[in-house]
Design a protein around this motif. Structure first.
Motif, PDB file in Angstrom:
ATOM      1  N   VAL A 149       0.920  -0.936   0.128  1.00 45.71           N
ATOM      2  CA  VAL A 149      -0.021   0.053  -0.144  1.00 45.71           C
ATOM      3  C   VAL A 149       0.745   1.268   0.088  1.00 45.71           C
ATOM      4  O   VAL A 149       1.569   1.278   0.888  1.00 45.71           O
ATOM      5  CB  VAL A 149      -1.044   0.045   1.143  1.00 45.71           C
ATOM      6  CG1 VAL A 149      -1.879   1.519   1.300  1.00 45.71           C
ATOM      7  CG2 VAL A 149      -1.763  -1.162   1.425  1.00 45.71           C
ATOM      8  N   LEU A 150       0.565   2.173  -1.005  1.00 50.11           N
ATOM      9  CA  LEU A 150       1.298   3.209  -0.983  1.00 50.11           C
ATOM     10  C   LEU A 150       0.513   4.614  -1.079  1.00 50.11           C
ATOM     11  O   LEU A 150      -0.292   4.617  -1.714  1.00 50.11           O
ATOM     12  CB  LEU A 150       2.241   3.295  -2.425  1.00 50.11           C
ATOM     13  CG  LEU A 150       2.961   4.567  -2.941  1.00 50.11           C
ATOM     14  CD1 LEU A 150       3.944   5.061  -1.864  1.00 50.11           C
ATOM     15  CD2 LEU A 150       3.328   4.671  -4.246  1.00 50.11           C
ATOM     16  N   PHE A 151       0.701   5.426  -0.094  1.00 50.56           N
ATOM     17  CA  PHE A 151      -0.011   6.548  -0.165  1.00 50.56           C
ATOM     18  C   PHE A 151       1.047   7.823  -0.564  1.00 50.56           C
ATOM     19  O   PHE A 151       2.087   8.039  -0.161  1.00 50.56           O
ATOM     20  CB  PHE A 151      -0.512   7.021   1.323  1.00 50.56           C
ATOM     21  CG  PHE A 151      -1.387   6.027   1.913  1.00 50.56           C
ATOM     22  CD1 PHE A 151      -2.845   6.093   1.664  1.00 50.56           C
ATOM     23  CD2 PHE A 151      -0.894   4.838   2.695  1.00 50.56           C
ATOM     24  CE1 PHE A 151      -3.860   5.232   2.105  1.00 50.56           C
ATOM     25  CE2 PHE A 151      -1.854   4.176   3.409  1.00 50.56           C
ATOM     26  CZ  PHE A 151      -3.369   4.121   3.073  1.00 50.56           C
ATOM     27  N   SER A 152       0.276   8.658  -1.201  1.00 55.98           N
ATOM     28  CA  SER A 152       1.131   9.829  -1.869  1.00 55.98           C
ATOM     29  C   SER A 152       0.405  11.174  -1.164  1.00 55.98           C
ATOM     30  O   SER A 152      -0.983  11.164  -1.761  1.00 55.98           O
ATOM     31  CB  SER A 152       1.247   9.784  -3.318  1.00 55.98           C
ATOM     32  OG  SER A 152       1.876  11.126  -3.917  1.00 55.98           O
ATOM     33  N   LEU A 153       1.051  11.918  -0.611  1.00 52.77           N
ATOM     34  CA  LEU A 153       0.333  13.165  -0.267  1.00 52.77           C
ATOM     35  C   LEU A 153       0.399  14.119  -1.693  1.00 52.77           C
ATOM     36  O   LEU A 153       1.273  15.010  -1.615  1.00 52.77           O
ATOM     37  CB  LEU A 153       0.791  14.019   0.985  1.00 52.77           C
ATOM     38  CG  LEU A 153       1.160  12.841   2.126  1.00 52.77           C
ATOM     39  CD1 LEU A 153       1.628  13.827   3.317  1.00 52.77           C
ATOM     40  CD2 LEU A 153      -0.051  12.078   2.626  1.00 52.77           C
ATOM     41  N   GLY A 154      -0.845  14.032  -2.377  1.00 54.71           N
ATOM     42  CA  GLY A 154      -1.012  14.806  -3.566  1.00 54.71           C
ATOM     43  C   GLY A 154      -0.165  14.193  -4.692  1.00 54.71           C
ATOM     44  O   GLY A 154       0.463  13.074  -4.276  1.00 54.71           O
ATOM     45  N   LYS A 155      -0.211  14.814  -5.736  1.00 58.11           N
ATOM     46  CA  LYS A 155       0.508  13.870  -7.009  1.00 58.11           C
ATOM     47  C   LYS A 155       0.878  14.867  -7.947  1.00 58.11           C
ATOM     48  O   LYS A 155       0.811  14.595  -9.097  1.00 58.11           O
ATOM     49  CB  LYS A 155      -0.298  12.709  -7.660  1.00 58.11           C
ATOM     50  CG  LYS A 155      -1.795  13.194  -8.254  1.00 58.11           C
ATOM     51  CD  LYS A 155      -2.126  12.190  -9.028  1.00 58.11           C
ATOM     52  CE  LYS A 155      -3.196  12.685  -9.988  1.00 58.11           C
ATOM     53  NZ  LYS A 155      -3.675  11.273 -10.826  1.00 58.11           N
ATOM     54  N   GLY A 156       1.230  16.187  -7.225  1.00 59.64           N
ATOM     55  CA  GLY A 156       1.586  17.157  -8.342  1.00 59.64           C
ATOM     56  C   GLY A 156       2.876  17.074  -9.099  1.00 59.64           C
ATOM     57  O   GLY A 156       3.809  16.272  -8.548  1.00 59.64           O
ATOM     58  N   ARG A 157       3.087  17.626 -10.253  1.00 56.21           N
ATOM     59  CA  ARG A 157       4.085  17.436 -11.207  1.00 56.21           C
ATOM     60  C   ARG A 157       5.367  18.431 -10.700  1.00 56.21           C
ATOM     61  O   ARG A 157       6.461  17.876 -10.632  1.00 56.21           O
ATOM     62  CB  ARG A 157       3.995  17.505 -12.489  1.00 56.21           C
ATOM     63  CG  ARG A 157       2.910  16.578 -13.085  1.00 56.21           C
ATOM     64  CD  ARG A 157       2.775  16.646 -14.447  1.00 56.21           C
ATOM     65  NE  ARG A 157       1.744  17.979 -14.841  1.00 56.21           N
ATOM     66  CZ  ARG A 157       2.146  18.702 -15.857  1.00 56.21           C
ATOM     67  NH1 ARG A 157       2.662  18.314 -16.850  1.00 56.21           N
ATOM     68  NH2 ARG A 157       1.267  19.781 -15.928  1.00 56.21           N
ATOM     69  N   TYR A 158       4.781  19.589 -10.285  1.00 58.16           N
ATOM     70  CA  TYR A 158       5.885  20.668 -10.058  1.00 58.16           C
ATOM     71  C   TYR A 158       5.109  21.806  -9.318  1.00 58.16           C
ATOM     72  O   TYR A 158       3.815  21.976  -9.408  1.00 58.16           O
ATOM     73  CB  TYR A 158       6.660  21.269 -11.195  1.00 58.16           C
ATOM     74  CG  TYR A 158       5.692  21.761 -12.335  1.00 58.16           C
ATOM     75  CD1 TYR A 158       5.671  23.036 -12.353  1.00 58.16           C
ATOM     76  CD2 TYR A 158       5.566  20.743 -13.518  1.00 58.16           C
ATOM     77  CE1 TYR A 158       4.722  23.300 -13.428  1.00 58.16           C
ATOM     78  CE2 TYR A 158       4.928  21.202 -14.531  1.00 58.16           C
ATOM     79  CZ  TYR A 158       4.545  22.605 -14.444  1.00 58.16           C
ATOM     80  OH  TYR A 158       3.653  23.066 -15.411  1.00 58.16           O
ATOM     81  N   TYR A 159       5.965  22.718  -8.894  1.00 59.09           N
ATOM     82  CA  TYR A 159       5.019  23.904  -8.180  1.00 59.09           C
ATOM     83  C   TYR A 159       6.313  25.012  -8.369  1.00 59.09           C
ATOM     84  O   TYR A 159       7.401  24.618  -8.831  1.00 59.09           O
ATOM     85  CB  TYR A 159       4.863  23.764  -6.602  1.00 59.09           C
ATOM     86  CG  TYR A 159       5.854  23.265  -5.786  1.00 59.09           C
ATOM     87  CD1 TYR A 159       6.494  24.179  -5.240  1.00 59.09           C
ATOM     88  CD2 TYR A 159       6.221  21.854  -5.519  1.00 59.09           C
ATOM     89  CE1 TYR A 159       7.685  23.916  -4.342  1.00 59.09           C
ATOM     90  CE2 TYR A 159       7.147  21.293  -4.829  1.00 59.09           C
ATOM     91  CZ  TYR A 159       8.006  22.151  -3.897  1.00 59.09           C
ATOM     92  OH  TYR A 159       8.807  21.967  -3.281  1.00 59.09           O
ATOM     93  N   LYS A 160       6.055  26.069  -8.053  1.00 57.58           N
ATOM     94  CA  LYS A 160       6.900  27.247  -8.142  1.00 57.58           C
ATOM     95  C   LYS A 160       7.192  27.877  -6.956  1.00 57.58           C
ATOM     96  O   LYS A 160       6.424  28.151  -5.987  1.00 57.58           O
ATOM     97  CB  LYS A 160       6.079  28.397  -9.052  1.00 57.58           C
ATOM     98  CG  LYS A 160       6.820  29.483  -9.256  1.00 57.58           C
ATOM     99  CD  LYS A 160       6.193  30.454 -10.339  1.00 57.58           C
ATOM    100  CE  LYS A 160       7.041  31.830 -10.612  1.00 57.58           C
ATOM    101  NZ  LYS A 160       7.064  32.757  -9.578  1.00 57.58           N
ATOM    102  N   GLU A 161       8.790  28.148  -6.909  1.00 59.76           N
ATOM    103  CA  GLU A 161       9.179  29.030  -5.663  1.00 59.76           C
ATOM    104  C   GLU A 161       9.525  30.360  -6.329  1.00 59.76           C
ATOM    105  O   GLU A 161       9.745  30.487  -7.509  1.00 59.76           O
ATOM    106  CB  GLU A 161      10.091  28.180  -4.971  1.00 59.76           C
ATOM    107  CG  GLU A 161       9.340  27.002  -4.133  1.00 59.76           C
ATOM    108  CD  GLU A 161      10.347  26.725  -3.067  1.00 59.76           C
ATOM    109  OE1 GLU A 161      11.682  26.697  -3.174  1.00 59.76           O
ATOM    110  OE2 GLU A 161       9.944  25.765  -2.017  1.00 59.76           O
ATOM    111  N   THR A 162       9.964  31.013  -5.335  1.00 60.07           N
ATOM    112  CA  THR A 162      10.603  32.071  -5.818  1.00 60.07           C
ATOM    113  C   THR A 162      11.794  32.172  -6.944  1.00 60.07           C
ATOM    114  O   THR A 162      12.078  32.978  -7.579  1.00 60.07           O
ATOM    115  CB  THR A 162      11.163  33.165  -4.846  1.00 60.07           C
ATOM    116  OG1 THR A 162      11.721  32.591  -3.891  1.00 60.07           O
ATOM    117  CG2 THR A 162       9.641  33.809  -3.970  1.00 60.07           C
ATOM    118  N   SER A 163      12.710  31.124  -6.571  1.00 56.89           N
ATOM    119  CA  SER A 163      13.736  30.934  -7.367  1.00 56.89           C
ATOM    120  C   SER A 163      13.514  30.054  -8.740  1.00 56.89           C
ATOM    121  O   SER A 163      14.152  29.883  -9.551  1.00 56.89           O
ATOM    122  CB  SER A 163      14.798  30.009  -6.447  1.00 56.89           C
ATOM    123  OG  SER A 163      14.342  28.824  -6.299  1.00 56.89           O
ATOM    124  N   GLY A 164      12.097  29.669  -9.001  1.00 57.34           N
ATOM    125  CA  GLY A 164      12.001  28.757 -10.130  1.00 57.34           C
ATOM    126  C   GLY A 164      10.951  27.631  -9.804  1.00 57.34           C
ATOM    127  O   GLY A 164      10.458  27.346  -8.809  1.00 57.34           O
TER     128      GLY A 164
END
Length: 270
Positions: A149-164
């Motif tokens: 059993v594998l739980f993933s907290l979200g499954k987003g590909r990427y997000y943005k920070e101030t550095s990129g």
């Protein structure tokens, strides 16, 4: 597209994504997106119900709220639906003991969870913790289980920070799915259960709610599949190609949260 009045009629509750909508993370805590602090304050002064719905998994809910308050936002811990507390409830209900591949900043959320002799794996946005050694350990735990059993907290590909742009948990979740021949259970957006729990906390029906986010798939698509309306902001991880996504079409695209709130206060709850 229909006129804004038609698209926003009957909205009684607003779900707000946090990262990329309220602020961009980064060095020193990050920075509030222009106009977002006042936009949240305006929403709170209105008749609309407001709840924050995030996939943040590098910080505990308390630390996230502390950061938002430091940036000037009017938000309390009880107003935030986040994946780590939701995952803890599921683990307790199902008697599961996780091997944790998570960021140190969110580990405290699991303090009351038994992690001895693990019979599942919880993966989150571990950042620098996504080493070969740590990924391989999670893989080994799963492969040794009769029913992994594998739980993933979200499954987003990427997000943005101030550095990129920064890789999110999704690519690592997919690697473990592929290596182990399993499907992860997602706790967080775009999981229907996650959105439903946020709606329940807010006390509104799906057709009376609107999601505002920067992720065309996780925020917009996930909310629409639950029967909500959804707006995409052109901040955070937004890319111009999102407006021509082959599968997901937002109910509207706005430059930022301030514009979205202005439209809502003009047309919603009519």
């Amino acid at each position: 597209m229909a006129a804004w009045g038609e698209r926003l009629a009957g909205v009684r509750g607003v779900l707000l994504d946090i990262s990329g909508v309220l602020y961009d993370g980064g060095e020193g805590g990050g920075a509030a997106i222009a106009g977002s602090v006042e936009a949240v304050a305006r929403l709170k002064r209105s008749r609309l119900k407001v709840r924050f719905c995030t996939n943040e998994s590098q910080k505990s809910r308390a630390d996230l709220v502390g950061l938002l308050q430091w940036l000037g936002f009017d938000v309390s811990e009880g107003e935030v639906t986040a994946p780590a507390p939701a995952a803890c409830l599921i683990l307790k209900q199902r008697g599961l003991r996780p091997h944790l591949l998570v960021h140190d900043g969110v580990r405290s959320e699991f303090d009351q969870i038994d992690t001895s002799n693990p019979n599942c794996v919880v993966i989150a946005d571990a950042g620098e913790g996504f080493s070969y050694q740590n990924m391989n350990k999670a893989f080994q735990v799963l492969m040794e289980l009769e029913n992994p059993v594998l739980f993933s907290l979200g499954k987003g590909r990427y997000y943005k920070e101030t550095s990129g742009l920064m890789l999110d948990v999704g690519p690592y979740m997919k690697a473990l799915e592929y290596a182990c021949g399993i499907k992860a259970e997602v706790v967080g957006k775009p999981s229907p259960e996650f959105f439903k729990s946020a709606l329940q906390e807010m006390g509104v029906e799906a057709h009376e709610a609107i999601m505002i986010g920067d992720d065309i798939v996780g925020d917009v698509g996930g909310a629409q599949r639950c029967g909500m309306r959804a707006l995409q902001v052109r901040t955070g991880k937004f890319r111009p190609s999102d407006e021509h996504h082959p599968e997901v079409k937002a109910d509207g695209y706005v430059d930022n949260l301030a514009e979205a709130v202005g439209l809502l206060l003009q047309h919603a709850d009519k």
